[in-house]
Motif scaffolding. Structure first.
Motif, mmCIF file in Angstrom:
data_model
loop_
_atom_site.group_PDB
_atom_site.id
_atom_site.type_symbol
_atom_site.label_atom_id
_atom_site.label_comp_id
_atom_site.label_asym_id
_atom_site.label_seq_id
_atom_site.Cartn_x
_atom_site.Cartn_y
_atom_site.Cartn_z
ATOM 1 N N GLY A 123 0.825 -1.206 0.000
ATOM 2 C CA GLY A 123 0.000 0.000 0.000
ATOM 3 C C GLY A 123 0.855 1.251 0.000
ATOM 4 N N PRO A 154 -0.163 7.093 2.662
ATOM 5 C CA PRO A 154 0.783 7.780 3.557
ATOM 6 C C PRO A 154 1.528 6.819 4.496
ATOM 7 C CG PRO A 154 -1.364 8.860 3.584
ATOM 8 C CD PRO A 154 -1.522 7.668 2.720
ATOM 9 N N ALA A 155 0.842 5.820 5.020
ATOM 10 C CA ALA A 155 1.502 4.887 5.946
ATOM 11 C C ALA A 155 2.588 4.101 5.228
ATOM 12 C CB ALA A 155 0.476 3.933 6.558
ATOM 13 N N GLU A 193 1.687 -1.238 -4.707
ATOM 14 C CA GLU A 193 0.446 -0.457 -4.740
ATOM 15 C C GLU A 193 -0.466 -0.999 -5.836
ATOM 16 O OE1 GLU A 193 -1.235 2.042 -3.120
ATOM 17 O OE2 GLU A 193 -2.695 1.788 -4.734
ATOM 18 N N ARG A 194 -1.736 -1.235 -5.480
ATOM 19 C CA ARG A 194 -2.636 -1.837 -6.463
ATOM 20 C C ARG A 194 -3.151 -0.832 -7.490
ATOM 21 N NH1 ARG A 194 -8.185 -1.631 -5.400
ATOM 22 N NH2 ARG A 194 -8.723 -0.340 -3.618
ATOM 23 N N ASN A 220 -7.340 6.511 -3.268
ATOM 24 C CA ASN A 220 -7.508 7.080 -1.925
ATOM 25 C C ASN A 220 -8.347 8.349 -1.909
ATOM 26 O OD1 ASN A 220 -5.938 4.928 -1.361
ATOM 27 N ND2 ASN A 220 -4.046 6.098 -1.107
ATOM 28 N N GLY A 247 -10.830 14.041 3.232
ATOM 29 C CA GLY A 247 -11.615 15.251 3.254
ATOM 30 C C GLY A 247 -11.196 16.347 2.251
ATOM 31 N N GLY A 248 -10.045 17.032 2.401
ATOM 32 C CA GLY A 248 -9.181 16.748 3.432
ATOM 33 C C GLY A 248 -8.077 17.752 3.661
ATOM 34 N N VAL A 249 -7.687 17.645 4.883
ATOM 35 C CA VAL A 249 -6.589 18.484 5.367
ATOM 36 C C VAL A 249 -5.478 17.592 5.882
ATOM 37 C CG1 VAL A 249 -5.915 20.219 7.082
ATOM 38 C CG2 VAL A 249 -8.159 20.352 6.005
ATOM 39 N N ARG A 299 -5.249 13.765 -2.809
ATOM 40 C CA ARG A 299 -4.453 12.563 -2.573
ATOM 41 C C ARG A 299 -3.688 12.091 -3.812
ATOM 42 N NH1 ARG A 299 -5.997 9.978 2.099
ATOM 43 N NH2 ARG A 299 -4.220 8.640 1.642
ATOM 44 N N ALA A 335 -1.341 -7.121 -3.770
ATOM 45 C CA ALA A 335 -0.866 -8.192 -2.896
ATOM 46 C C ALA A 335 -2.088 -9.037 -2.560
ATOM 47 C CB ALA A 335 -0.240 -7.615 -1.635
ATOM 48 N N ASP A 375 -4.417 3.185 8.559
ATOM 49 C CA ASP A 375 -5.833 2.803 8.636
ATOM 50 C C ASP A 375 -6.015 1.291 8.763
ATOM 51 O OD1 ASP A 375 -6.770 5.357 8.582
ATOM 52 O OD2 ASP A 375 -7.981 5.135 6.766
ATOM 53 N N THR A 431 -7.105 6.156 12.323
ATOM 54 C CA THR A 431 -7.691 7.489 12.120
ATOM 55 C C THR A 431 -8.274 7.997 13.434
ATOM 56 O OG1 THR A 431 -8.244 7.084 9.810
ATOM 57 C CG2 THR A 431 -9.467 8.808 10.905
ATOM 58 N N GLY A 458 -6.161 11.422 9.869
ATOM 59 C CA GLY A 458 -5.724 10.062 9.611
ATOM 60 C C GLY A 458 -4.376 10.038 8.908
ATOM 61 N N VAL A 459 -4.158 11.003 8.024
ATOM 62 C CA VAL A 459 -2.935 11.015 7.230
ATOM 63 C C VAL A 459 -1.719 11.190 8.136
ATOM 64 C CG1 VAL A 459 -1.654 12.248 5.435
ATOM 65 C CG2 VAL A 459 -4.106 11.813 5.154
HETATM 66 C C1 LIG Z 1 -14.159 10.992 3.772
HETATM 67 C C2 LIG Z 1 -12.854 10.986 4.492
HETATM 68 C C3 LIG Z 1 -12.337 12.165 5.000
HETATM 69 C C4 LIG Z 1 -11.097 12.164 5.642
HETATM 70 N N1 LIG Z 1 -10.564 13.367 6.023
HETATM 71 C C5 LIG Z 1 -9.305 13.398 6.504
HETATM 72 C C6 LIG Z 1 -8.662 14.644 6.716
HETATM 73 O O1 LIG Z 1 -9.193 15.715 6.418
HETATM 74 N N2 LIG Z 1 -7.404 14.644 7.233
HETATM 75 C C7 LIG Z 1 -6.753 13.473 7.502
HETATM 76 O O2 LIG Z 1 -5.601 13.520 7.965
HETATM 77 N N3 LIG Z 1 -7.344 12.272 7.300
HETATM 78 C C8 LIG Z 1 -8.591 12.214 6.791
HETATM 79 N N4 LIG Z 1 -9.164 10.994 6.519
HETATM 80 C C9 LIG Z 1 -8.455 9.758 6.893
HETATM 81 C C10 LIG Z 1 -7.314 9.436 5.937
HETATM 82 O O3 LIG Z 1 -7.759 9.412 4.618
HETATM 83 C C11 LIG Z 1 -6.718 8.054 6.257
HETATM 84 O O4 LIG Z 1 -6.494 7.954 7.632
HETATM 85 C C12 LIG Z 1 -5.397 7.822 5.524
HETATM 86 O O5 LIG Z 1 -5.583 7.799 4.150
HETATM 87 C C13 LIG Z 1 -4.758 6.498 5.979
HETATM 88 O O6 LIG Z 1 -3.571 6.269 5.263
HETATM 89 P P1 LIG Z 1 -3.077 4.790 5.001
HETATM 90 O O7 LIG Z 1 -1.799 4.912 4.263
HETATM 91 O O8 LIG Z 1 -3.104 4.038 6.257
HETATM 92 O O9 LIG Z 1 -4.201 4.132 4.103
HETATM 93 P P2 LIG Z 1 -4.718 4.517 2.655
HETATM 94 O O10 LIG Z 1 -4.533 5.971 2.392
HETATM 95 O O11 LIG Z 1 -6.067 3.964 2.540
HETATM 96 O O12 LIG Z 1 -3.731 3.733 1.678
HETATM 97 C C14 LIG Z 1 -3.792 2.348 1.528
HETATM 98 C C15 LIG Z 1 -3.147 2.001 0.206
HETATM 99 O O13 LIG Z 1 -3.006 0.603 0.080
HETATM 100 C C16 LIG Z 1 -3.357 0.209 -1.220
HETATM 101 N N5 LIG Z 1 -3.747 -1.200 -1.123
HETATM 102 C C17 LIG Z 1 -4.750 -1.731 -0.377
HETATM 103 N N6 LIG Z 1 -4.762 -3.069 -0.450
HETATM 104 C C18 LIG Z 1 -3.741 -3.405 -1.274
HETATM 105 C C19 LIG Z 1 -3.246 -4.648 -1.735
HETATM 106 N N7 LIG Z 1 -3.795 -5.803 -1.348
HETATM 107 N N8 LIG Z 1 -2.184 -4.644 -2.592
HETATM 108 C C20 LIG Z 1 -1.624 -3.465 -2.980
HETATM 109 N N9 LIG Z 1 -2.048 -2.259 -2.557
HETATM 110 C C21 LIG Z 1 -3.092 -2.230 -1.712
HETATM 111 C C22 LIG Z 1 -4.459 1.162 -1.619
HETATM 112 O O14 LIG Z 1 -4.607 1.257 -3.016
HETATM 113 C C23 LIG Z 1 -3.966 2.470 -0.986
HETATM 114 O O15 LIG Z 1 -3.140 3.202 -1.838
HETATM 115 C C24 LIG Z 1 -10.394 10.958 5.857
HETATM 116 C C25 LIG Z 1 -10.922 9.760 5.351
HETATM 117 C C26 LIG Z 1 -12.114 9.766 4.648
HETATM 118 C C27 LIG Z 1 -12.599 8.487 4.074
#
Ligand SMILES: Cc1cc2nc3c(=O)[nH]c(=O)nc-3n(C[C@H](O)[C@H](O)[C@H](O)COP(=O)(O)OP(=O)(O)OC[C@H]3O[C@@H](n4cnc5c(N)ncnc54)[C@H](O)[C@@H]3O)c2cc1C
Ligand code: SF4
Ligand code: SF4
Lengths: 448, 112
Positions: free
Chosen positions: A25, A28-29, A48-49, A57, A60-62, A120, A144, A317, A322, A331-332
């Motif tokens: 993935g 951001p994480a 990354e898929r 992805n 909101g967002g900030v 994003r 994956a 996430d 989050t 969450g980011v």
């Molecule tokens: C409506 C909404 C509003 C939000 N507003 C905010 C905000 O304003 N500020 C803020 O900080 N946060 C906000 N968040 C939360 C924030 O979006 C998440 O916490 C953040 O994106 C988490 O990052 P992550 O890297 O953990 O996961 P993600 O950003 O979800 O990234 C996961 C990645 O893994 C990839 N992936 C998944 N499964 C596989 C696989 N099997 N093989 C290969 N790749 C895969 C996906 O394609 C994706 O790119 C909001 C969320 C939503 C839904």
């Protein structure tokens, strides 16, 4: 830099891992994990898929960027920002009323800033590029599909949907987001529980930059963040409005079981919000550029999975990180913070030659010692409070009516006294003064 | 432009501008889908026949679950956000089989 169409030659037949770590993935994480590991000199592949990082992805967002201070000094000079948030407004509303607490800070408009609006597709791509520049190998358009285990059940890599696409590594870091199929397969996470999740639906609306400036009282590059409560027909959740350079992001966040039960379509709730007398004037003439939907893990600290097992860590996430406690939707920054910690923990484990759960355990203590788990622990009771029936269905209207009672001039009838007004308004909304007092105390405890 | 070579493109302009006026079709036409041949989500309509809530029908943000006159569900995977709402609100074991589309396919957000 790799437009990586080719999966790196994996050690299919050999037992030696091809990489120190495989990170699943490029959100951001994942990018933060890969960045930390590459910087530490570890070989890391980031899978990354989507066709490019950020393509799957939605937020909101900030983004609150200070978590990047150490790894990308001066990040604000290069990050793909839309606007710097200098105004933050929290609105309580009913169908026809609204009361806003509106805060503005000049300091938020200067480096190192507080929050920025960004999209994003650009932000996630930027962070992934940082990891690639540090030496990580990014492989896009690749899913994956499952975990590889050795004879002892220890996780030793992932299968992908590419031909011969097994990727073997000392450690797998699952950064695969809210649905985390990998954390579930590893047995770290229970099957998804709807009540711990909200659905976010968002419209990005075209509006010229100068019009945004005028309507929201902004100068170029300055942005606003408006959070709204009471606008979702009683479905626990809320609304948001953020200004980007030439677009506005507007959406609602909805508790899944309540949404399902209410039998309301999500886009109808966005339409409600756009027609609200406090919102409609901001958006006059705006046209839809993109509609989107994504889930949020809102359960907080008490719903987080086990984060470490033999050969695998979970971050962002995927680990329900989050912070969505009413006043916050972050969450980011939590994903980046946990990713950096995951990278450090994997580096230490490899150096010590122990990638078992025990060898990786410093991940959790690292997180407990910084904002990621400290904030979550402090506000662990907040999701339940904020999504509770009185906060969601009664207080926005009660508060609006209180203010209405204070400011509506009823001559020749004399103004009502504060206590009498509060009692009658509370009664109208089915709330006893005793409950009001108890909830105030509870809120102070939860957020204090 | 980037490590991954993706170019966030421009979205569609929707004529008009009054919200209630946007049809669901126009709404979905603002989203890019790279549709694969494999259905990444399948629904077993036989299981759905015994379902009284039909929670998926209103909750799916892409409106992909259509009730049939026989009490089952007609599902089309093509314009799916890959969000996960459907399998989480469904409480009938085995009704929904949920996976991601193959790499590079499915929804592509440009303004997420
Ligand atoms: C409506 C909404 C509003 C939000 N507003 C905010 C905000 O304003 N500020 C803020 O900080 N946060 C906000 N968040 C939360 C924030 O979006 C998440 O916490 C953040 O994106 C988490 O990052 P992550 O890297 O953990 O996961 P993600 O950003 O979800 O990234 C996961 C990645 O893994 C990839 N992936 C998944 N499964 C596989 C696989 N099997 N093989 C290969 N790749 C895969 C996906 O394609 C994706 O790119 C909001 C969320 C939503 C839904
Ligand atoms: S998919 Fe699940 S919720 Fe939808 S009709 Fe079938 S059984 Fe019911
Ligand atoms: S994943 Fe989301 S968009 Fe796709 S069918 Fe399920 S609910 Fe609908």
């Amino acid at each position: 830099m790799g437009k990586a169409d080719v999966v790196p030659t994996p050690g299919v037949s050999s037992d030696t891992p091809a990489f120190d770590a495989v990170v699943v993935g490029a959100g951001p994480a994942g990018s933060a994990t890969a960045l930390a590991l590459a910087r530490a000199g570890r070989s890391v592949v980031l899978v990354e898929r989507g066709p490019f990082p950020g393509s799957k992805n939605v937020y909101g967002g900030v983004v609150y960027g200070r978590v990047l201070d150490e790894v990308v000094p001066g990040w604000w000079n290069e990050v793909p920002v839309e606007r710097w948030v200098v105004r933050r407004s929290t609105m309580m509303m009913t169908g026809t009323q609204s009361l806003a607490v509106d805060y503005r800070s000049a300091a938020w408009g200067e480096a190192p800033y507080n929050g920025m609006t960004t999209v994003r597709s650009r932000f996630d791509n930027w962070l992934a590029t940082k990891a690639v520049e540090a030496g990580a190998q990014l492989v896009t358009s690749t899913v994956a599909t499952g975990l590889l285990r050795d004879g002892h059940g220890r996780i030793v890599g992932v299968r992908t949907d590419r031909d011969q696409g097994e990727l073997r590594a000392n450690v797998v870091v699952a950064c695969d987001g809210v649905n985390s199929l990998l954390a579930k397969e590893a047995g770290l996470m229970a099957p998804a529980e709807a009540s711990h999740h909200t659905l976010g639906v968002k419209e990005v609306l075209d509006l010229p930059g100068h019009v945004i400036d005028e309507r929201f009282g902004l100068r170029r590059d300055e942005g606003v963040d408006i959070e709204m409560l009471g606008c979702t027909r009683g479905i626990p959740g809320g609304g948001f409005l953020y200004t980007n350079s030439d677009t506005v992001s507007l959406g609602v966040v909805l508790s899944l079981p309540h949404l399902a039960e209410a039998k309301v379509r999500p886009e109808e709730l966005i339409a409600d919000l756009k027609n609200h007398p406090s919102v409609a004037p901001y958006l006059r003439g705006a046209t839809l550029r993109e509609y989107a939907a994504h889930l949020i893990p809102e359960g907080g600290y008490d719903t987080m999975p086990t984060m470490v097992t033999d050969g695998m860590l979970v971050a962002g996430d995927a680990a329900a990180m989050t912070l969505a406690a009413g006043l916050w939707l972050e969450g980011v920054n939590f994903a980046i913070g946990s990713g950096l910690a995951a990278g450090r923990a994997v580096d230490r484990a490899i150096a010590a030659g122990d990638c078992s759960a025990k060898g990786l355990a410093s991940y959790r203590s690292d997180l407990e010692g910084q904002f990621v788990l400290a904030d979550h622990k402090r506000f662990r009771k907040a999701p339940a409070l904020v999504l509770s029936e009185r906060i969601q269905q009664r207080y926005p209207g009660l508060i609006c009516d209180l203010v209405d009672g204070m400011f509506t001039v009823t001559n020749p009838v004399p103004k009502p006294g504060g206590v009498r007004l509060t009692r009658s308004v509370a009664a109208k909304h089915g709330v006893k003064l005793r409950q009001l007092a108890a909830d105030t105390v509870r809120a102070l405890r939860v957020f204090g | 432009m980037s490590a991954a070579g993706g170019v966030p493109g421009s979205g569609h302009e929707v004529p008009g501008g009054t919200w209630r006026g946007i049809s669901f079709e126009d709404r979905m036409s603002t989203v890019e889908f790279r549709v694969g041949e494999r259905a990444h989500i399948t629904v077993d309509s036989d299981v759905c026949r015994s379902c009284t809530t039909k929670a998926c029908v209103t909750a799916c943000p892409a409106n992909l679950f259509a009730p049939t006159s026989e009490g089952g569900i007609l599902f089309n995977y093509e314009e799916c956000f890959e969000c996960g709402t459907c399998y989480m609100v469904c409480n009938h074991e085995g009704a929904i089989t949920w996976t991601y589309p193959d790499g590079g396919l499915g929804v592509v957000f440009h303004h997420g």
